[in-house]
Design an enzyme around this catalytic site. Structure first.
Site, short mmCIF file in Angstrom:
data_model
loop_
_atom_site.label_atom_id
_atom_site.label_comp_id
_atom_site.label_asym_id
_atom_site.label_seq_id
_atom_site.Cartn_x
_atom_site.Cartn_y
_atom_site.Cartn_z
N CYS A 243 38.25 34.58 45.57
CA CYS A 243 38.07 35.98 45.17
C CYS A 243 39.39 36.74 45.30
O CYS A 243 39.89 36.95 46.41
CB CYS A 243 36.99 36.60 46.05
SG CYS A 243 36.84 38.38 45.91
N CYS B 202 39.25 39.92 47.38
CA CYS B 202 39.09 39.55 48.80
C CYS B 202 40.45 39.22 49.41
O CYS B 202 40.75 39.62 50.54
CB CYS B 202 38.17 38.34 48.96
SG CYS B 202 36.49 38.59 48.35
#
Length: 106
Positions: A40, A43
């Protein structure tokens, strides 16, 4: 530095869902749990900020990370469908609220 949690350490430090039927936060300090995954992009962008905050608020707030790829049961328990997702946990005993003003990160 934030601490990575697996199923067992989550039960020990946040919520033992196998032992307790009602919500009971296991920690003494408030905790921010970052649900994330290595693939991600957002993230990975927020991760260093969370790590910096964990240093700044050491002894005041616990910072944890849960890898949703490895801990799918935990992600499912909290209905995590998109990441990054942050959950803040606090004990209901001796609860104190404090306003923390927004501060631009440099």
């Amino acid at each position: 530095m934030s601490e990575h949690l697996n199923k067992q350490t989550f039960r020990d430090k946040v919520f033992n869902y196998e032992k307790n039927k009602e919500w009971k936060y296991e920690g003494n300090l408030p905790a921010l749990v970052d649900f994330w995954a290595p693939w991600c992009g957002p993230c990975r962008m927020v991760g260093p900020i969370i790590d910096e905050l964990s240093k700044e608020y050491a002894g005041k707030v616990n910072f944890y990370k849960v890898n949703t790829e490895e801990e799918q049961e935990l992600a499912g328990m909290f209905g995590i469908q998109s990441i990054p997702r942050f959950c803040l946990f606090q004990s209901m005993e001796n609860r104190r609220w404090q306003w923390v003003p927004y501060r631009k990160m440099s």
